[in-house]
Structure formats: structure tokens, C-alpha cells
Scaffold this motif. Sequence first.
Motif, PDB file in Angstrom:
ATOM      1  N   GLY A  76       0.825  -1.210   0.000  1.00 45.34           N
ATOM      2  CA  GLY A  76       0.000   0.000   0.000  1.00 45.34           C
ATOM      3  C   GLY A  76       0.855   1.253   0.000  1.00 45.34           C
ATOM      4  N   ALA A  77       1.897   1.259   0.828  1.00 50.62           N
ATOM      5  CA  ALA A  77       2.754   2.444   0.928  1.00 50.62           C
ATOM      6  C   ALA A  77       3.464   2.704  -0.397  1.00 50.62           C
ATOM      7  N   ARG A  78       3.907   1.637  -1.061  1.00 46.68           N
ATOM      8  CA  ARG A  78       4.606   1.859  -2.343  1.00 46.68           C
ATOM      9  C   ARG A  78       3.649   2.385  -3.404  1.00 46.68           C
ATOM     10  N   LYS A  79       2.387   1.921  -3.376  1.00 46.29           N
ATOM     11  CA  LYS A  79       1.396   2.438  -4.329  1.00 46.29           C
ATOM     12  C   LYS A  79       1.166   3.928  -4.103  1.00 46.29           C
ATOM     13  N   LEU A  80       0.998   4.300  -2.847  1.00 45.24           N
ATOM     14  CA  LEU A  80       0.752   5.712  -2.525  1.00 45.24           C
ATOM     15  C   LEU A  80       1.966   6.574  -2.850  1.00 45.24           C
ATOM     16  N   ALA A  81       3.141   6.053  -2.504  1.00 39.76           N
ATOM     17  CA  ALA A  81       4.371   6.815  -2.756  1.00 39.76           C
ATOM     18  C   ALA A  81       4.547   7.044  -4.261  1.00 39.76           C
ATOM     19  N   ALA A  82       4.262   6.010  -5.052  1.00 43.86           N
ATOM     20  CA  ALA A  82       4.406   6.139  -6.510  1.00 43.86           C
ATOM     21  C   ALA A  82       3.407   7.162  -7.058  1.00 43.86           C
ATOM     22  N   TRP A  83       2.194   7.126  -6.509  1.00 39.51           N
ATOM     23  CA  TRP A  83       1.173   8.085  -6.974  1.00 39.51           C
ATOM     24  C   TRP A  83       1.584   9.508  -6.591  1.00 39.51           C
ATOM     25  N   GLY A  93      10.404  23.534   1.633  1.00 39.84           N
ATOM     26  CA  GLY A  93       9.142  22.793   1.508  1.00 39.84           C
ATOM     27  C   GLY A  93       8.792  22.055   2.782  1.00 39.84           C
ATOM     28  N   GLN A  94       7.479  21.900   2.996  1.00 40.17           N
ATOM     29  CA  GLN A  94       6.973  21.272   4.225  1.00 40.17           C
ATOM     30  C   GLN A  94       7.044  19.750   4.147  1.00 40.17           C
ATOM     31  N   LEU A  95       7.405  19.127   5.272  1.00 39.69           N
ATOM     32  CA  LEU A  95       7.457  17.658   5.324  1.00 39.69           C
ATOM     33  C   LEU A  95       6.213  17.113   6.013  1.00 39.69           C
ATOM     34  N   VAL A  96       5.635  16.090   5.387  1.00 39.34           N
ATOM     35  CA  VAL A  96       4.464  15.414   5.963  1.00 39.34           C
ATOM     36  C   VAL A  96       4.744  13.912   5.935  1.00 39.34           C
ATOM     37  N   ARG A  97       4.451  13.229   7.062  1.00 35.74           N
ATOM     38  CA  ARG A  97       4.706  11.783   7.139  1.00 35.74           C
ATOM     39  C   ARG A  97       3.395  11.004   7.065  1.00 35.74           C
ATOM     40  N   PHE A  98       3.415   9.954   6.254  1.00 39.73           N
ATOM     41  CA  PHE A  98       2.254   9.064   6.134  1.00 39.73           C
ATOM     42  C   PHE A  98       2.560   7.710   6.755  1.00 39.73           C
ATOM     43  N   ASN A  99       1.604   7.167   7.508  1.00 38.37           N
ATOM     44  CA  ASN A  99       1.631   5.760   7.876  1.00 38.37           C
ATOM     45  C   ASN A  99       0.488   5.108   7.128  1.00 38.37           C
ATOM     46  N   VAL A 100       0.815   4.197   6.227  1.00 35.20           N
ATOM     47  CA  VAL A 100      -0.221   3.560   5.423  1.00 35.20           C
ATOM     48  C   VAL A 100      -0.735   2.331   6.164  1.00 35.20           C
ATOM     49  N   GLY A 101      -2.023   2.353   6.462  1.00 34.08           N
ATOM     50  CA  GLY A 101      -2.653   1.262   7.200  1.00 34.08           C
ATOM     51  C   GLY A 101      -3.096   0.141   6.281  1.00 34.08           C
ATOM     52  N   LEU A 102      -4.192  -0.505   6.632  1.00 37.12           N
ATOM     53  CA  LEU A 102      -4.627  -1.687   5.878  1.00 37.12           C
ATOM     54  C   LEU A 102      -5.888  -1.416   5.056  1.00 37.12           C
ATOM     55  N   GLU A 103      -6.215  -0.134   4.853  1.00 36.35           N
ATOM     56  CA  GLU A 103      -7.354   0.186   4.006  1.00 36.35           C
ATOM     57  C   GLU A 103      -6.985  -0.077   2.538  1.00 36.35           C
ATOM     58  N   SER A 104      -7.960   0.019   1.649  1.00 36.80           N
ATOM     59  CA  SER A 104      -7.662  -0.129   0.224  1.00 36.80           C
ATOM     60  C   SER A 104      -6.806   1.053  -0.233  1.00 36.80           C
ATOM     61  N   PRO A 105      -5.670   0.789  -0.891  1.00 38.20           N
ATOM     62  CA  PRO A 105      -4.812   1.887  -1.362  1.00 38.20           C
ATOM     63  C   PRO A 105      -5.562   2.847  -2.289  1.00 38.20           C
ATOM     64  N   GLU A 106      -6.499   2.324  -3.064  1.00 33.62           N
ATOM     65  CA  GLU A 106      -7.252   3.191  -3.992  1.00 33.62           C
ATOM     66  C   GLU A 106      -8.099   4.199  -3.208  1.00 33.62           C
ATOM     67  N   ASP A 107      -8.721   3.757  -2.117  1.00 27.66           N
ATOM     68  CA  ASP A 107      -9.496   4.682  -1.288  1.00 27.66           C
ATOM     69  C   ASP A 107      -8.571   5.734  -0.651  1.00 27.66           C
ATOM     70  N   LEU A 108      -7.391   5.293  -0.243  1.00 31.14           N
ATOM     71  CA  LEU A 108      -6.450   6.229   0.390  1.00 31.14           C
ATOM     72  C   LEU A 108      -5.977   7.277  -0.621  1.00 31.14           C
ATOM     73  N   ILE A 109      -5.735   6.839  -1.850  1.00 35.31           N
ATOM     74  CA  ILE A 109      -5.302   7.782  -2.892  1.00 35.31           C
ATOM     75  C   ILE A 109      -6.412   8.804  -3.161  1.00 35.31           C
ATOM     76  N   ARG A 110      -7.661   8.323  -3.221  1.00 32.96           N
ATOM     77  CA  ARG A 110      -8.785   9.256  -3.435  1.00 32.96           C
ATOM     78  C   ARG A 110      -8.854  10.279  -2.294  1.00 32.96           C
ATOM     79  N   ASP A 111      -8.589   9.820  -1.083  1.00 36.15           N
ATOM     80  CA  ASP A 111      -8.610  10.723   0.077  1.00 36.15           C
ATOM     81  C   ASP A 111      -7.520  11.794  -0.064  1.00 36.15           C
ATOM     82  N   ILE A 112      -6.339  11.369  -0.452  1.00 38.65           N
ATOM     83  CA  ILE A 112      -5.237  12.333  -0.614  1.00 38.65           C
ATOM     84  C   ILE A 112      -5.566  13.315  -1.749  1.00 38.65           C
ATOM     85  N   GLU A 113      -6.154  12.800  -2.803  1.00 39.09           N
ATOM     86  CA  GLU A 113      -6.482  13.637  -3.965  1.00 39.09           C
ATOM     87  C   GLU A 113      -7.452  14.756  -3.569  1.00 39.09           C
ATOM     88  N   GLN A 114      -8.483  14.422  -2.794  1.00 38.13           N
ATOM     89  CA  GLN A 114      -9.459  15.456  -2.413  1.00 38.13           C
ATOM     90  C   GLN A 114      -8.815  16.463  -1.442  1.00 38.13           C
TER      91      GLN A 114
END
Length: 389
Positions: free
Chosen positions: A269-276, A363-384
Motif C-alpha cells: 500500500g505504501a509503495r502504491k501511494l508513494a508512486a502516486w 518545503g513542508q514535510l508530511v509523514r504518512f503511515n499507510v494502514g490496511l485500508e484499500s490503497p485506492e481509497d487512500l489515494i482518493r482521500d489524498i487527492e481530495q
Amino acid sequence: MSEQKNTPQTSLVHSAYRAPDGFEAFPVGIHHASTVLFPNVEAMRSRDWREKLGYTYGLHGTPTSFVLEARLAEIEGGTYCRVTPSGLAAIAMVNFAFLKTGDDVLLPDNVYGPSKDLGQWLQRDFNITARFYDPMIGAGIADLIEPNTRLIWTEAPGSVSMEVPDIPAICRAAHDKNVLVAIDNTWAAGLAFKAFEHGVDIVMQAVTKYQSGGSDVLMGAVIVREQALNEQLELAHMRLGFGVGMDDVYLVLRSLSSMRLRFDAHDAGARKLAAWLKGRPEIAAVLHPAFEDCPGHEFWKRDFTGAGGLFSVIFDARFSEEQTDRFVDSLQLFKIGYSWGGAHSLCVPYRMRGMRRQWMREGQLVRFNVGLESPEDLIRDIEQALARM
Ligand SMILES: *Cc1c(COP(=O)(O)O)cnc(C)c1O
């Protein structure tokens, strides 16, 4: 049946634990004890508190915690393990076991924040010098080692800024001068980085994170291979009174069988989000060890077999702190919270200038901990949330 060497995924499920005869079942029994009993005075006088074969006092553990200690040692490829009431307690136990007045300890500048604070306390009130080094120093650490240097802490990758150090190079330089190397191996959970095989002497884990996986238990562990190191750790554990609660131990044992699968899901999940995020114009750099933007990416490629669910990004310098705070506040699935390793995704902004001696990045630093939700839902959340920034 002949001895078969299982992969960690299998040995996390099939532990060596055997229930009492006639009461066979998979779970480990929960043994509580503060007062413990002896059959007679002779047995009371002759029992050694270091032996895990019988009680001397509840603080040293019960058969329940001994099973967890054996399993944590096995995951790391170590021999001896002691669990502690928190990850920070495990760090403190290593310091008190191996440092004394007049000694010197080296810590990476990106070490876990409370560990840095503990080092500064040792320096201020205990006459132990604690010096902070550039985590990318590698073999150059040799120049920092003084005759009174006893211990070098490492962390891979470092907290928040995520630099991956050259652990084998640091270990070689340390061992040339008879200095011990300890690692905070929490990010890799003992699964993605086999610290002992890369030369480390002492492995510390915040069991609070992936081993627990429940965002509920606080626990730590220290694992070593050498008996001499173990003796010093056991003494520190005993003197500091670092016993743990057996109900907590049971919760960790219950979670441990699924750790390999959870860890791999966090990683994917983290690699999917990081790539996006890498493809987004708002993001200047993705500080994930598996990505080239991350300092020490080459050491991750060489020494690691996977990645955890924790990474950071640096926003383009055109965004103010107010805007990135609004980004974090706008996230819905990602909650704002410290600690990590549980099922829920988290996001925390950090002010780097106060945290690192030389932080040059804009630039500002923000840290993500990627849990066990669907990566696609997490990406949509970040997008909004990016759209609201
Ligand atoms: C959380 C954490 C710790 C401390 O663990 P606690 O159980 O919260 O005390 C230490 N090191 C790292 C890298 C951590 O993430």
C-alpha cells in the motif's frame, strides 16, 4: 520428522510452544504472577532469576512472556530477547546496560526523537557524552570514535526524514575499535532487514508497532546473539524493573501470526501511494527508501528485502505551512496521530528545522503511515485533500 527450516511466514504461525499434556490448543496460556511460590526453602534459595525454567519473581516474566521473547528472537535471527514496557524503555535499557559515567555514545541525528532527548539527558545529568552524527556518514564514523566511545546507535531508516544508513560500513568501523552497534529496527519489524547478518550487535524493536498491530499495546524488545551481551541486558532489565503485563503479551502473541501478511500489505500500500504522490506536481520529493529521492536508497536496495508502511513527502516550496496543515486537516481516512503500525492510516506534519541540526530542504514535510485500508481509497482521500489545500 527431520528439522525443516521454515520461512518467517510459516514460523510465525508454527511456534515451538507446546500446551500442557491433555490441554493442547494453539493459543499460549496467559500466566499471571507477582508473588510466586516455592515448594521449600531450599528451592527458594537455589533458584536463579536468570533461568527461564522456574519463577523467582513475577517481574522477570512468566511462561507467556518467555514464548513471546523466543519468537521475537527467532524473527530477528537472534538468540536472546527481553521484552520491556515500551519501545522507549527498550532504548533506555540498552543505554543503562552498556553505558556508564565517563562513556561516550554516538546517535544518528535522525534518531527517534525521545531517544535523542534521552541521550541529551545522559549528557546533562549522568556525565555520559552523547554526540549526534550525520546518518549518511557510513565508514566516516571511524573519525568520530573516541577511546571512551562504547556504543553507536543506528536507525534504519531514520525517523521522519527517512535516510537509510550504510549499516555494514558503520559496523565495520565500530568493531575495528571494539565499539558495540545497536539498531532501532522498528520500521523493518525484523522482517525486511536482518540486522545481525549485517553486523549489528544489539537489535531494539518497538513492539508497539507491527508486532502488536492493534494501536493498543505499548511494548518494546531487545534482542542479541551473544551470551555476554545478554547477561548485561538481563541485569539492566532486572534493576530497572521492566516487567510487562501478560495480557498485553498475549495480545502481541495473537497478532504475531499475521505480522508477515500485514507487513507485506502495509508495504504494498505504501509503495502504491508513494508512486502516486511521486507523479503529483504538489510533491517535490518522496522520502520512501524504495524510491530514488530517498537518501540511502542504494543501501536499502542492497541490504533490505522489503519496506514498511511509513514514509514522508516534501511538498513543493510554493506551499506554506498553513496550506500543508490544511491538507492534513482535510484528510478523512488518514487520522492525525503519533505511533504507527496499526490498521489505520495516519498523517503527521513535522517542523524539520527544529528537529535536525542541518536541514537544508525547502518545503513542508508530511509523514504518512499507510494502514490496511484499500490503497485506492487512500489515494482518493489524498487527492481530495490536495484539492482543498
Ligand atoms: C514508536 C517508536 C519507538 C518507541 O516505541 P514506544 O513503544 O512508543 O515507546 C522507538 N523507535 C521508533 C522508530 C518508533 O517508531
